[in-house]
Design a protein around this motif. Structure first.
Motif, PDB file in Angstrom:
ATOM      1  N   ASN A   1       3.404  39.682  51.293  1.00 13.89           N
ATOM      2  CA  ASN A   1       2.775  40.305  52.457  1.00 13.89           C
ATOM      3  C   ASN A   1       1.406  39.689  52.738  1.00 13.89           C
ATOM      4  OD1 ASN A   1       2.937  42.451  54.532  1.00 13.89           O
ATOM      5  ND2 ASN A   1       1.081  43.132  53.499  1.00 13.89           N
ATOM      6  N   LEU A   2       0.602  39.484  51.703  1.00  8.01           N
ATOM      7  CA  LEU A   2      -0.711  38.879  51.899  1.00  8.01           C
ATOM      8  C   LEU A   2      -0.585  37.422  52.357  1.00  8.01           C
ATOM      9  CD1 LEU A   2      -2.719  40.434  48.929  1.00  8.01           C
ATOM     10  CD2 LEU A   2      -2.824  41.041  51.370  1.00  8.01           C
ATOM     11  N   ALA A   3       0.449  36.725  51.907  1.00  2.67           N
ATOM     12  CA  ALA A   3       0.688  35.359  52.384  1.00  2.67           C
ATOM     13  C   ALA A   3       1.006  35.361  53.879  1.00  2.67           C
ATOM     14  CB  ALA A   3       1.825  34.711  51.591  1.00  2.67           C
TER      15      ALA A   3
ATOM     16  N   VAL B   1      -0.316  37.167  56.108  1.00  2.00           N
ATOM     17  CA  VAL B   1      -1.573  37.234  56.858  1.00  2.00           C
ATOM     18  C   VAL B   1      -2.057  35.820  57.196  1.00  2.00           C
ATOM     19  CG1 VAL B   1      -4.005  37.958  56.731  1.00  2.00           C
ATOM     20  CG2 VAL B   1      -2.204  39.470  55.875  1.00  2.00           C
ATOM     21  N   ILE B   2      -1.767  34.866  56.329  1.00  2.46           N
ATOM     22  CA  ILE B   2      -2.146  33.468  56.560  1.00  2.46           C
ATOM     23  C   ILE B   2      -1.061  32.727  57.331  1.00  2.46           C
ATOM     24  CG2 ILE B   2      -2.647  31.276  55.396  1.00  2.46           C
ATOM     25  CD1 ILE B   2      -3.773  33.057  53.078  1.00  2.46           C
ATOM     26  N   LEU B   3       0.204  32.995  56.999  1.00  2.00           N
ATOM     27  CA  LEU B   3       1.307  32.244  57.609  1.00  2.00           C
ATOM     28  C   LEU B   3       1.540  32.570  59.084  1.00  2.00           C
ATOM     29  CD1 LEU B   3       3.882  32.253  54.679  1.00  2.00           C
ATOM     30  CD2 LEU B   3       2.517  30.332  55.530  1.00  2.00           C
ATOM     31  N   PHE B   4       1.313  33.820  59.494  1.00  2.52           N
ATOM     32  CA  PHE B   4       1.522  34.151  60.905  1.00  2.52           C
ATOM     33  C   PHE B   4       0.643  33.313  61.829  1.00  2.52           C
ATOM     34  CE2 PHE B   4       3.930  38.200  60.169  1.00  2.52           C
ATOM     35  CZ  PHE B   4       4.966  37.908  61.043  1.00  2.52           C
ATOM     36  N   PRO B   5      -0.669  33.225  61.603  1.00  8.40           N
ATOM     37  CA  PRO B   5      -1.476  32.383  62.500  1.00  8.40           C
ATOM     38  C   PRO B   5      -1.045  30.915  62.504  1.00  8.40           C
ATOM     39  CG  PRO B   5      -2.889  33.893  61.311  1.00  8.40           C
ATOM     40  CD  PRO B   5      -1.510  34.026  60.712  1.00  8.40           C
ATOM     41  N   ILE B   6      -0.607  30.403  61.364  1.00 11.78           N
ATOM     42  CA  ILE B   6      -0.091  29.027  61.339  1.00 11.78           C
ATOM     43  C   ILE B   6       1.143  28.930  62.222  1.00 11.78           C
ATOM     44  CG2 ILE B   6       1.000  27.271  59.865  1.00 11.78           C
ATOM     45  CD1 ILE B   6      -0.858  28.297  57.592  1.00 11.78           C
ATOM     46  N   ALA B   7       2.033  29.915  62.127  1.00 10.03           N
ATOM     47  CA  ALA B   7       3.264  29.913  62.923  1.00 10.03           C
ATOM     48  C   ALA B   7       2.968  30.022  64.416  1.00 10.03           C
ATOM     49  CB  ALA B   7       4.177  31.060  62.485  1.00 10.03           C
ATOM     50  N   TRP B   8       1.892  30.694  64.798  1.00  9.69           N
ATOM     51  CA  TRP B   8       1.556  30.826  66.217  1.00  9.69           C
ATOM     52  C   TRP B   8       1.173  29.486  66.841  1.00  9.69           C
ATOM     53  CZ3 TRP B   8      -2.168  35.333  64.863  1.00  9.69           C
ATOM     54  CH2 TRP B   8      -1.433  36.484  64.612  1.00  9.69           C
TER      55      TRP B   8
ATOM     56  N   LEU C   1       9.524  28.776  60.753  1.00  8.40           N
ATOM     57  CA  LEU C   1       8.419  29.439  60.070  1.00  8.40           C
ATOM     58  C   LEU C   1       8.152  30.806  60.691  1.00  8.40           C
ATOM     59  CD1 LEU C   1       6.054  29.494  58.066  1.00  8.40           C
ATOM     60  CD2 LEU C   1       4.693  28.283  59.789  1.00  8.40           C
ATOM     61  N   PHE C   2       8.086  30.869  62.017  1.00 11.38           N
ATOM     62  CA  PHE C   2       7.824  32.126  62.709  1.00 11.38           C
ATOM     63  C   PHE C   2       8.938  33.134  62.437  1.00 11.38           C
ATOM     64  CE2 PHE C   2       7.517  34.623  66.796  1.00 11.38           C
ATOM     65  CZ  PHE C   2       6.319  35.240  66.479  1.00 11.38           C
ATOM     66  N   THR C   3      10.189  32.696  62.526  1.00  6.85           N
ATOM     67  CA  THR C   3      11.328  33.570  62.247  1.00  6.85           C
ATOM     68  C   THR C   3      11.300  34.042  60.795  1.00  6.85           C
ATOM     69  OG1 THR C   3      12.644  32.391  63.905  1.00  6.85           O
ATOM     70  CG2 THR C   3      13.847  33.740  62.320  1.00  6.85           C
ATOM     71  N   GLY C   4      11.004  33.141  59.879  1.00 13.52           N
ATOM     72  CA  GLY C   4      10.923  33.513  58.461  1.00 13.52           C
ATOM     73  C   GLY C   4       9.834  34.540  58.199  1.00 13.52           C
ATOM     74  N   CYS C   5       8.695  34.377  58.855  1.00 12.50           N
ATOM     75  CA  CYS C   5       7.605  35.354  58.699  1.00 12.50           C
ATOM     76  C   CYS C   5       8.031  36.729  59.199  1.00 12.50           C
ATOM     77  CB  CYS C   5       6.363  34.891  59.457  1.00 12.50           C
ATOM     78  SG  CYS C   5       5.494  33.500  58.716  1.00 12.50           S
ATOM     79  N   ILE C   6       8.671  36.758  60.378  1.00 18.36           N
ATOM     80  CA  ILE C   6       9.116  38.029  60.949  1.00 18.36           C
ATOM     81  C   ILE C   6      10.139  38.687  60.019  1.00 18.36           C
ATOM     82  CG2 ILE C   6      10.378  39.106  62.862  1.00 18.36           C
ATOM     83  CD1 ILE C   6       7.713  38.211  63.856  1.00 18.36           C
ATOM     84  N   LEU C   7      11.126  37.914  59.570  1.00 15.75           N
ATOM     85  CA  LEU C   7      12.163  38.472  58.699  1.00 15.75           C
ATOM     86  C   LEU C   7      11.581  38.936  57.364  1.00 15.75           C
ATOM     87  CD1 LEU C   7      15.133  36.043  59.414  1.00 15.75           C
ATOM     88  CD2 LEU C   7      14.866  38.412  60.179  1.00 15.75           C
TER      89      LEU C   7
END
Length: 146
Positions: free
Chosen positions: A15-17, A19-26, A132-138
């Protein structure tokens, strides 16, 4: 007041990862699109797509901005607060709804790819950012609060 165990669980780290991965995916390229293959392909990210959308359709831009940016990040931050005992368990249904709203953006992107490919005049290729974005959401959908 009873504090939860601060023992780190794998779900907390994931979950804390996010927080970093979502902005990268955007900002990562979701897809490459072009009128015809001979003219080259432009990369489209969540942010560049939103920038274009704000110029053409403000209402749709508001919906997509909420589903792509705010819903997933609010869900992840809410879960982090739950993990560390700073948010009441009664917030769980709201966090679940936020996770489902975040999935709506993936549906819109997939629909766009299918429609454009079906027309045949344009070329669309998926890029690593879509995965990456799909993986973060899932990942945010499947994480459970302890």
């Amino acid at each position: 007041m009873q504090f939860p165990s601060l023992t780190a669980t794998p779900g907390r780290y994931v979950n804390l990862a996010l927080v970093i991965l979502f902005p990268i995916a955007w900002f990562a390229p979701l897809l490459r699109a072009g009128l015809l293959p001979v003219f080259g392909l432009d990369e489209v990210s969540v942010i560049s797509g939103l920038q274009s959308l704000w110029q053409s359709d403000v209402v749709l831009a508001l919906v997509v901005t909420f589903c792509a940016i705010f819903a997933p990040m609010l869900k992840v931050l809410g879960r982090a607060l739950r993990d560390f005992g700073l948010l009441d368990a009664r917030a769980e249904p709201a966090l679940a709804v936020l996770g489902k709203l975040a999935m709506a953006d993936i549906f819109l992107i997939a629909l766009y790819v299918v429609l454009v490919k079906g027309i045949g005049l344009a070329t669309v290729e998926t890029a690593w950012g879509l995965y990456l974005f799909t993986g973060c959401i899932l990942a945010s959908l499947f994480l459970k609060t302890p």
